[in-house]
Scaffold this motif. Structure first.
Motif, PDB file in Angstrom:
ATOM      1  N   LEU A 100      18.726   4.022   1.285  1.00  9.07           N
ATOM      2  CA  LEU A 100      17.449   4.118   0.580  1.00  9.07           C
ATOM      3  C   LEU A 100      16.462   4.878   1.460  1.00  9.07           C
ATOM      4  CD1 LEU A 100      17.154   0.435  -0.703  1.00  9.07           C
ATOM      5  CD2 LEU A 100      17.603   2.442  -2.117  1.00  9.07           C
ATOM      6  N   THR A 101      15.587   5.640   0.849  1.00  7.33           N
ATOM      7  CA  THR A 101      14.585   6.403   1.589  1.00  7.33           C
ATOM      8  C   THR A 101      13.188   5.953   1.159  1.00  7.33           C
ATOM      9  OG1 THR A 101      14.477   8.157  -0.067  1.00  7.33           O
ATOM     10  CG2 THR A 101      16.155   8.373   1.664  1.00  7.33           C
ATOM     11  N   ASP A 102      12.180   6.476   1.848  1.00  5.92           N
ATOM     12  CA  ASP A 102      10.797   6.152   1.484  1.00  5.92           C
ATOM     13  C   ASP A 102      10.484   6.606   0.052  1.00  5.92           C
ATOM     14  OD1 ASP A 102      10.135   4.917   3.855  1.00  5.92           O
ATOM     15  OD2 ASP A 102       9.522   6.785   4.828  1.00  5.92           O
ATOM     16  N   LYS A 103      11.146   7.687  -0.392  1.00  6.45           N
ATOM     17  CA  LYS A 103      10.958   8.151  -1.762  1.00  6.45           C
ATOM     18  C   LYS A 103      11.477   7.110  -2.753  1.00  6.45           C
ATOM     19  CE  LYS A 103      12.068  11.982  -4.898  1.00  6.45           C
ATOM     20  NZ  LYS A 103      12.796  13.276  -5.032  1.00  6.45           N
ATOM     21  N   ASP A 104      12.626   6.513  -2.426  1.00  6.45           N
ATOM     22  CA  ASP A 104      13.170   5.448  -3.270  1.00  6.45           C
ATOM     23  C   ASP A 104      12.229   4.248  -3.301  1.00  6.45           C
ATOM     24  OD1 ASP A 104      15.753   6.598  -4.040  1.00  6.45           O
ATOM     25  OD2 ASP A 104      16.281   6.391  -1.932  1.00  6.45           O
ATOM     26  N   ILE A 105      11.691   3.902  -2.141  1.00  2.66           N
ATOM     27  CA  ILE A 105      10.778   2.756  -2.056  1.00  2.66           C
ATOM     28  C   ILE A 105       9.562   2.981  -2.953  1.00  2.66           C
ATOM     29  CG2 ILE A 105       9.366   1.346  -0.540  1.00  2.66           C
ATOM     30  CD1 ILE A 105      12.411   1.102  -0.100  1.00  2.66           C
ATOM     31  N   SER A 106       9.044   4.206  -2.938  1.00  2.00           N
ATOM     32  CA  SER A 106       7.890   4.530  -3.796  1.00  2.00           C
ATOM     33  C   SER A 106       8.270   4.443  -5.269  1.00  2.00           C
ATOM     34  CB  SER A 106       7.383   5.941  -3.482  1.00  2.00           C
ATOM     35  OG  SER A 106       6.927   6.018  -2.153  1.00  2.00           O
ATOM     36  N   GLN A 107       9.457   4.923  -5.620  1.00  2.00           N
ATOM     37  CA  GLN A 107       9.916   4.875  -7.007  1.00  2.00           C
ATOM     38  C   GLN A 107      10.096   3.427  -7.465  1.00  2.00           C
ATOM     39  OE1 GLN A 107      13.624   6.886  -7.719  1.00  2.00           O
ATOM     40  NE2 GLN A 107      13.447   6.775  -9.943  1.00  2.00           N
ATOM     41  N   LEU A 108      10.656   2.601  -6.600  1.00  2.00           N
ATOM     42  CA  LEU A 108      10.842   1.197  -6.943  1.00  2.00           C
ATOM     43  C   LEU A 108       9.502   0.486  -7.120  1.00  2.00           C
ATOM     44  CD1 LEU A 108      13.731   0.274  -4.455  1.00  2.00           C
ATOM     45  CD2 LEU A 108      13.943   0.764  -6.890  1.00  2.00           C
ATOM     46  N   SER A 109       8.533   0.841  -6.298  1.00  2.00           N
ATOM     47  CA  SER A 109       7.213   0.198  -6.364  1.00  2.00           C
ATOM     48  C   SER A 109       6.471   0.514  -7.650  1.00  2.00           C
ATOM     49  CB  SER A 109       6.364   0.633  -5.166  1.00  2.00           C
ATOM     50  OG  SER A 109       6.984   0.290  -3.951  1.00  2.00           O
ATOM     51  N   SER A 110       6.831   1.636  -8.293  1.00  2.00           N
ATOM     52  CA  SER A 110       6.112   2.074  -9.501  1.00  2.00           C
ATOM     53  C   SER A 110       6.644   1.426 -10.783  1.00  2.00           C
ATOM     54  CB  SER A 110       6.205   3.594  -9.630  1.00  2.00           C
ATOM     55  OG  SER A 110       7.565   4.001  -9.842  1.00  2.00           O
ATOM     56  N   LEU A 111       7.714   0.655 -10.680  1.00  2.00           N
ATOM     57  CA  LEU A 111       8.292   0.041 -11.868  1.00  2.00           C
ATOM     58  C   LEU A 111       7.398  -1.070 -12.414  1.00  2.00           C
ATOM     59  CD1 LEU A 111      12.043  -0.269 -10.778  1.00  2.00           C
ATOM     60  CD2 LEU A 111      11.028   1.473 -12.260  1.00  2.00           C
ATOM     61  N   ASP A 112       7.470  -1.298 -13.713  1.00  2.00           N
ATOM     62  CA  ASP A 112       6.697  -2.366 -14.353  1.00  2.00           C
ATOM     63  C   ASP A 112       7.142  -3.725 -13.821  1.00  2.00           C
ATOM     64  OD1 ASP A 112       5.370  -0.512 -15.872  1.00  2.00           O
ATOM     65  OD2 ASP A 112       6.692  -0.720 -17.616  1.00  2.00           O
ATOM     66  N   HIS A 113       6.178  -4.621 -13.669  1.00  2.00           N
ATOM     67  CA  HIS A 113       6.368  -6.007 -13.234  1.00  2.00           C
ATOM     68  C   HIS A 113       6.745  -6.134 -11.760  1.00  2.00           C
ATOM     69  CE1 HIS A 113       6.142  -6.921 -17.457  1.00  2.00           C
ATOM     70  NE2 HIS A 113       7.282  -6.293 -17.730  1.00  2.00           N
ATOM     71  N   VAL A 114       6.796  -5.021 -11.019  1.00  2.00           N
ATOM     72  CA  VAL A 114       7.120  -5.079  -9.593  1.00  2.00           C
ATOM     73  C   VAL A 114       5.828  -5.234  -8.796  1.00  2.00           C
ATOM     74  CG1 VAL A 114       8.046  -3.815  -7.613  1.00  2.00           C
ATOM     75  CG2 VAL A 114       9.252  -3.763  -9.804  1.00  2.00           C
ATOM     76  N   THR A 115       5.755  -6.263  -7.970  1.00  2.00           N
ATOM     77  CA  THR A 115       4.553  -6.511  -7.171  1.00  2.00           C
ATOM     78  C   THR A 115       4.646  -5.901  -5.777  1.00  2.00           C
ATOM     79  OG1 THR A 115       5.464  -8.648  -6.468  1.00  2.00           O
ATOM     80  CG2 THR A 115       4.025  -8.643  -8.401  1.00  2.00           C
ATOM     81  N   SER A 116       5.844  -5.861  -5.216  1.00  2.00           N
ATOM     82  CA  SER A 116       6.007  -5.282  -3.876  1.00  2.00           C
ATOM     83  C   SER A 116       7.467  -4.927  -3.640  1.00  2.00           C
ATOM     84  CB  SER A 116       5.534  -6.259  -2.790  1.00  2.00           C
ATOM     85  OG  SER A 116       6.338  -7.419  -2.783  1.00  2.00           O
ATOM     86  N   VAL A 117       7.687  -4.010  -2.725  1.00  2.00           N
ATOM     87  CA  VAL A 117       9.034  -3.619  -2.304  1.00  2.00           C
ATOM     88  C   VAL A 117       9.072  -3.664  -0.782  1.00  2.00           C
ATOM     89  CG1 VAL A 117      10.814  -1.848  -2.321  1.00  2.00           C
ATOM     90  CG2 VAL A 117       9.342  -2.140  -4.321  1.00  2.00           C
TER      91      VAL A 117
END
Length: 424
Positions: A93-110
């Motif tokens: 996983l990269t920082d780009k993936d972390i940012s993409q995961l953080s933008s998902l609905d209902h996600v509070t933190s990654v």
């Protein structure tokens, strides 16, 4: 004949052949014993795994990683370009993936899985000890403490030591470490080949964790806040090509009810994702299979005992032929006689079920604390007896016994009273 009178008379009839009734009941009891213990072990196993999963995962947390290539099997062709390492092709996983995961609905933190490698830790006695693992403290992890407590949160300047580290660092009593300052010494990985660049990170001990309990995920690790772990990680990995890559990340959602929906979205986007429910489901499937096997042995014992019931009832009919003839001569109907023998079979099923289930509960009650002590499980028991299970088993065996006694009862009901009275 009234139903209550028939039931009482059926019970009295069995007392005329106490030994035979007891032996037949014990045969059924073996099956009842096995099935009762199987259900207890299944309930205890599921409760045990539930405690482990709850202690090591959060229902609102999803473990996410990149899909990994399948390991090649069989002989592999040699390449002049060099040998292939086992880690080759592993996707991070990269920082780009972390940012993409953080933008998902209902996600509070990654939270990426930071695992910074530091050189040593020092405490009261100034002795230097290697650090096996540093992890991010998670409020969802149920730790047991020897001293202090986290209170569900950890400040950026606080640390949770393990009992072993507290003793090694010079604190004779776990309580003595609370409020004391320890230092973690880290070196920048990129500078190790030249002039090592080092830095000390100081923390105040907030709690000392116990090796007991079910939180295996954090046992043996020094726990810091996410910010503190990030600071150490940034210093250690600064200038390294591996910085900003992670094996795993924890995606936290608003509520546990959204975990499955978010997981489905992650899978569609090409990630591998696993929730606490997935982990628990996999373990419970294994427990269910084992429980089914044990119940199968109990059912085999019951099936075998059915032939004993049939045999016992047929002998009873032969022995009481004159009695049956007299009952019919005095006005008893065929269905009354048949019902009497079916209730006798039901009594046998009741006695067998009660003896087997009762003995299983008795043995389990004695074995539970011994098992827990031997396996160091504390107050957790691996045999949990749910009240409705023995009741259902006894009722089920009564029905099975009545079915088994159908043909002997039918034979008794159809006996000709005159011929029956002539029998010697």
């Amino acid at each position: 004949m009234k139903l209550a009178d028939t039931i009482q008379r059926a019970g009295r009839s069995l007392l005329q052949a106490k030994v035979r009734t007891l032996l037949t009941s014990l045969a059924i009891g073996v099956g009842a014993f096995t099935i009762t213990l199987s259900f207890a072990a299944g309930a205890g196993g599921k409760n045990f795994t539930q405690e482990i999963v709850n202690a090591n995962t959060d229902a609102k947390e999803i473990a996410v990683s990149k899909p990994q290539p399948q390991s090649a099997t069989g002989p592999q062709k040699y390449s002049e370009m060099g040998s292939t390492s086992s880690a080759e092709g592993y996707q991070m996983l990269t920082d780009k993936d972390i940012s993409q995961l953080s933008s998902l609905d209902h996600v509070t933190s990654v939270v990426p899985s930071y695992s910074p490698q530091v050189q040593y830790i020092q405490g009261k006695n100034k002795e230097k000890y290697k650090v096996s693992s540093i992890q991010t403290f998670s409020p969802g992890i149920s730790l047991e403490y020897k001293a202090g407590a986290s209170g569900g949160e950890l400040s950026n300047n606080e640390i949770i030591l393990t009992e072993e580290y507290a003793k090694a660092l010079g604190y004779n009593q776990n309580q003595d470490a609370i409020g004391e300052t320890v230092t973690i010494h880290a070196a920048n990985a990129a500078s190790l080949a030249h002039t090592p660049k080092t830095k000390d990170f100081s923390f105040i001990v907030k709690a000392v964790s116990s090796p007991d309990g079910f939180a295996f995920r954090s046992q043996g690790s020094l726990l810091l806040s996410q910010t503190a772990v990030e600071d150490i990680y940034d210093f250690v990995m600064e200038g390294s090509t591996q910085k900003g890559t992670y094996y795993l990340a924890s995606v936290n959602v608003e509520d546990a009810k959204y975990a499955k929906d978010v997981k489905d979205v992650l899978v569609k986007k090409g990630y591998e994702a696993q929730t606490a429910t997935d982990i628990l489901g996999s373990i419970n499937t294994f427990i269910n299979v084992l429980m089914a096997v044990l119940i199968g042995f109990g059912v085999l014992a019951i099936i075998t005992s059915i032939f004993g019931i049939v045999n016992t009832q047929y002998i009873s009919v032969l022995e009481r032929t004159q009695q049956i003839g007299l009952m019919k001569a005095l006005g008893a109907r065929g269905k009354d006689v048949g019902r009497l023998f079916r209730f006798e079979a039901a009594w046998i099923g009741f006695l067998g079920g009660a003896i087997g289930a009762g003995l299983a509960i008795f043995v389990g009650s004695i074995a539970n604390p011994i098992i827990s002590e031997k396996l160091d499980l504390g107050s957790t028991y691996l045999l949990i007896f749910q009240p409705f299970v023995p009741v259902c088993i006894v009722l089920g065996l009564m029905i099975v016994a009545m079915i088994a006694g159908y043909f002997p009862a039918r034979k008794a009901a159809k006996l000709d009273p005159i011929e029956a009275l002539r029998t010697e």
